[in-house]
Design an enzyme around this catalytic site. Structure first.
Site, PDB file in Angstrom:
ATOM      1  N   LYS A 136       0.784  -1.244   0.000  1.00  0.00           N
ATOM      2  CA  LYS A 136       0.000   0.000   0.000  1.00  0.00           C
ATOM      3  C   LYS A 136       0.815   1.294   0.000  1.00  0.00           C
ATOM      4  O   LYS A 136       0.309   2.357   0.348  1.00  0.00           O
ATOM      5  CB  LYS A 136      -1.006   0.041   1.168  1.00  0.00           C
ATOM      6  N   ALA A 137       2.047   1.233  -0.458  1.00  0.00           N
ATOM      7  CA  ALA A 137       2.881   2.437  -0.475  1.00  0.00           C
ATOM      8  C   ALA A 137       2.821   3.175  -1.803  1.00  0.00           C
ATOM      9  O   ALA A 137       3.433   4.234  -1.956  1.00  0.00           O
ATOM     10  CB  ALA A 137       4.322   2.066  -0.156  1.00  0.00           C
ATOM     11  N   GLY A 138       2.110   2.623  -2.787  1.00  0.00           N
ATOM     12  CA  GLY A 138       2.075   3.281  -4.093  1.00  0.00           C
ATOM     13  C   GLY A 138       2.783   2.475  -5.172  1.00  0.00           C
ATOM     14  O   GLY A 138       3.170   3.017  -6.208  1.00  0.00           O
ATOM     15  N   THR A 192       1.565   0.286  -7.258  1.00  0.00           N
ATOM     16  CA  THR A 192       0.813   0.271  -8.522  1.00  0.00           C
ATOM     17  C   THR A 192       1.043   1.571  -9.298  1.00  0.00           C
ATOM     18  O   THR A 192       1.218   1.556 -10.515  1.00  0.00           O
ATOM     19  CB  THR A 192      -0.693   0.113  -8.228  1.00  0.00           C
ATOM     20  N   TRP A 193       1.048   2.664  -8.588  1.00  0.00           N
ATOM     21  CA  TRP A 193       1.267   3.979  -9.198  1.00  0.00           C
ATOM     22  C   TRP A 193       2.622   4.012  -9.917  1.00  0.00           C
ATOM     23  O   TRP A 193       2.721   4.344 -11.106  1.00  0.00           O
ATOM     24  CB  TRP A 193       1.186   5.036  -8.100  1.00  0.00           C
ATOM     25  N   HIS A 198       6.939  -7.312  -2.664  1.00  0.00           N
ATOM     26  CA  HIS A 198       6.807  -6.748  -1.323  1.00  0.00           C
ATOM     27  C   HIS A 198       7.804  -7.403  -0.363  1.00  0.00           C
ATOM     28  O   HIS A 198       7.663  -7.289   0.855  1.00  0.00           O
ATOM     29  CB  HIS A 198       5.389  -6.970  -0.779  1.00  0.00           C
ATOM     30  N   ARG A 203       5.875   4.776   2.206  1.00  0.00           N
ATOM     31  CA  ARG A 203       4.746   5.676   2.524  1.00  0.00           C
ATOM     32  C   ARG A 203       4.629   5.747   4.035  1.00  0.00           C
ATOM     33  O   ARG A 203       4.880   4.751   4.730  1.00  0.00           O
ATOM     34  CB  ARG A 203       3.458   5.093   1.929  1.00  0.00           C
ATOM     35  N   SER A 208      -4.632   2.349   4.546  1.00  0.00           N
ATOM     36  CA  SER A 208      -4.809   1.824   3.195  1.00  0.00           C
ATOM     37  C   SER A 208      -4.799   0.297   3.209  1.00  0.00           C
ATOM     38  O   SER A 208      -5.597  -0.362   2.522  1.00  0.00           O
ATOM     39  CB  SER A 208      -3.690   2.367   2.305  1.00  0.00           C
ATOM     40  N   TYR A 236       6.068   8.131  -1.221  1.00  0.00           N
ATOM     41  CA  TYR A 236       4.726   8.396  -1.756  1.00  0.00           C
ATOM     42  C   TYR A 236       4.376   9.874  -1.606  1.00  0.00           C
ATOM     43  O   TYR A 236       3.837  10.499  -2.518  1.00  0.00           O
ATOM     44  CB  TYR A 236       3.713   7.516  -0.994  1.00  0.00           C
ATOM     45  N   PHE A 285      -4.162  10.209 -10.266  1.00  0.00           N
ATOM     46  CA  PHE A 285      -5.082   9.320  -9.551  1.00  0.00           C
ATOM     47  C   PHE A 285      -6.403   9.114 -10.295  1.00  0.00           C
ATOM     48  O   PHE A 285      -6.814   7.979 -10.553  1.00  0.00           O
ATOM     49  CB  PHE A 285      -5.339   9.867  -8.137  1.00  0.00           C
TER      50      PHE A 285
HETATM   51  P1  A3P Z   1      -5.224   4.620  -0.601  1.00  0.00           P
HETATM   52  O1  A3P Z   1      -5.800   3.316  -0.129  1.00  0.00           O
HETATM   53  O2  A3P Z   1      -4.798   5.488   0.537  1.00  0.00           O
HETATM   54  O3  A3P Z   1      -6.105   5.334  -1.553  1.00  0.00           O
HETATM   55  P2  A3P Z   1      -0.176  -0.105  -3.674  1.00  0.00           P
HETATM   56  O4  A3P Z   1      -0.301   0.098  -5.120  1.00  0.00           O
HETATM   57  O5  A3P Z   1       1.231  -0.195  -3.212  1.00  0.00           O
HETATM   58  O6  A3P Z   1      -1.060  -1.214  -3.218  1.00  0.00           O
HETATM   59  O7  A3P Z   1      -0.699   1.251  -2.969  1.00  0.00           O
HETATM   60  C1  A3P Z   1      -2.055   1.581  -3.030  1.00  0.00           C
HETATM   61  C2  A3P Z   1      -2.264   3.007  -2.565  1.00  0.00           C
HETATM   62  O8  A3P Z   1      -1.714   3.904  -3.544  1.00  0.00           O
HETATM   63  C3  A3P Z   1      -3.754   3.328  -2.444  1.00  0.00           C
HETATM   64  O9  A3P Z   1      -3.868   4.289  -1.393  1.00  0.00           O
HETATM   65  C4  A3P Z   1      -4.014   3.924  -3.819  1.00  0.00           C
HETATM   66  O10 A3P Z   1      -5.175   4.697  -3.912  1.00  0.00           O
HETATM   67  C5  A3P Z   1      -2.749   4.761  -4.001  1.00  0.00           C
HETATM   68  N1  A3P Z   1      -2.542   5.132  -5.402  1.00  0.00           N
HETATM   69  C6  A3P Z   1      -2.548   4.346  -6.485  1.00  0.00           C
HETATM   70  N2  A3P Z   1      -2.375   5.061  -7.606  1.00  0.00           N
HETATM   71  C7  A3P Z   1      -2.260   6.351  -7.221  1.00  0.00           C
HETATM   72  C8  A3P Z   1      -2.075   7.583  -7.926  1.00  0.00           C
HETATM   73  N3  A3P Z   1      -2.001   7.634  -9.242  1.00  0.00           N
HETATM   74  N4  A3P Z   1      -1.991   8.724  -7.204  1.00  0.00           N
HETATM   75  C9  A3P Z   1      -2.073   8.695  -5.858  1.00  0.00           C
HETATM   76  N5  A3P Z   1      -2.257   7.557  -5.135  1.00  0.00           N
HETATM   77  C10 A3P Z   1      -2.351   6.398  -5.810  1.00  0.00           C
END
Ligand code: A3P
Length: 305
Positions: free
Chosen positions: A57-59, A61-62, A119, A141, A149, A205, A241
């Site tokens: 959950k640190a970002g 995927t982003w 991870h 994050r 998250s 993040y 986002f």
């Molecule tokens: P939240 O649950 O706080 O919204 P991971 O990809 O490591 O699982 O992390 C998921 C977190 O990154 C989620 O946080 C998700 O919404 C956030 N996230 C994914 N894409 C993003 C983006 N483009 N901009 C900002 N946050 C993003």
């Protein structure tokens, strides 16, 4: 009507039960990330591999989407519209029965570089990545937003243990009793490792939220990429986002283990959502525990409080 209830019941029965957590060489894990351990540990890395590491959950995927766009949006535009991100950026240690393992998916990739999600805490990274000097990007994050998250993620991810209620979940976060273990050990272990290894870029993040373009430049200079202005613009826009959230190939909707009726995968994408979850007492206890665990490190998250 009875038959309807019955049908729903049958559908629920068909879902595999949620996995349980166990201690795996000192780190809390589930079978979905340890069943394939021998193949994970003997994974054959390449010097051009890019490994994207984070505590959940640190970002991840982003940043994986940013990397995929940087490397492939110009050479394989179709990939963006037809292949879900989790297939483009395989998850090294995952092995869920009925789905291809991350290792197998990675071996079947034939466009390079491979972008690899993991991870794993630092002591578990397969040796071959160090030997091949693969590039490693760590995303961290702040602890409180990570905990929030992760809680919502564990509610909607049927391949994760039951999260229980928020207050017990937060206690388990502090105790390191969540999948992939202690947040403190994870961020701290990789932070220490980067002192002695030149091929690790450590990102935050909160920095990505503050100035995506600046962080994109850091990423590009680490990877020795010089994208043209148009590509930089495309990457920054597409990875915002709201754009990602509405992109079926990047928002997790293609992932069969997620239940979007409970919570979306791209949930809020903000810094500081923990304030909507922590009580004053929980915050005090968390801070005390945090300071004790982090007192010997110079790793600072500027937006925790
Ligand atoms: P939240 O649950 O706080 O919204 P991971 O990809 O490591 O699982 O992390 C998921 C977190 O990154 C989620 O946080 C998700 O919404 C956030 N996230 C994914 N894409 C993003 C983006 N483009 N901009 C900002 N946050 C993003």
């Amino acid at each position: 009507p009875a038959h309807k209830r019955c049908k729903t019941h049958t559908q629920q029965m068909e879902l595999p039960p949620r996995p349980t957590l166990f201690d795996f060489h000192g780190v809390s894990m589930t079978k979905y990330f340890t069943d394939n351990w021998v193949n994970i540990q003997s994974f054959k890395a390449r010097p051009d591999d890019i490994v994207l590491v984070s505590y959940p959950k640190a970002g991840n995927t982003w940043v994986s989407y940013i990397l995929d766009l940087l490397y492939f949006s110009q050479t394989s535009p179709d990939r963006q519209n037809s292949v879900p991100l989790h297939e483009r950026v395989p998850f090294l240690e995952i092995s869920i029965p009925g789905f291809p393992s991350g290792v197998d998916e990675l071996y079947s990739i034939n466009n390079f570089p491979r972008i690899i999600k993991t991870h794993l805490p630092v002591q578990f990274l397969p040796q071959s990545f160090w030997e091949q000097n693969s590039k490693i990007i760590y995303v961290a994050r702040n602890a409180k937003d990570s905990a929030v998250s992760y809680f919502h993620f564990d509610r909607m991810n049927k391949a994760q243990p039951e999260p229980g209620d928020w207050s017990s979940y937060l206690q388990r976060f502090m105790d390191g009793k969540l999948v992939f273990g202690s947040w403190h050990d994870h961020v701290g272990g990789w932070w220490e490792k980067r002192r002695t290894t030149s091929n690790i870029l450590y990102l935050f993040y909160e920095d990505l939220i503050e100035d995506t373009e600046r962080e994109l430049s850091r990423l590009c200079s680490f990877l020795r990429l010089s994208p043209c202005t148009d590509l930089k613009k495309e990457v920054t826009e597409k990875s915002q986002f709201n754009n990602m959230k509405h992109n079926k190939m990047a928002n997790g909707s293609a992932d069969e283990v997620f239940d979007f009726k409970i919570s979306p995968f791209l949930r809020k994408g903000k810094v500081g959502d923990w304030k909507n979850h922590f009580t004053v007492k929980q915050d005090e206890e968390f801070n005390e525990d945090y300071e004790r665990k982090m007192k010997n490190t110079d790793l600072h998250f500027r937006t925790v409080l």
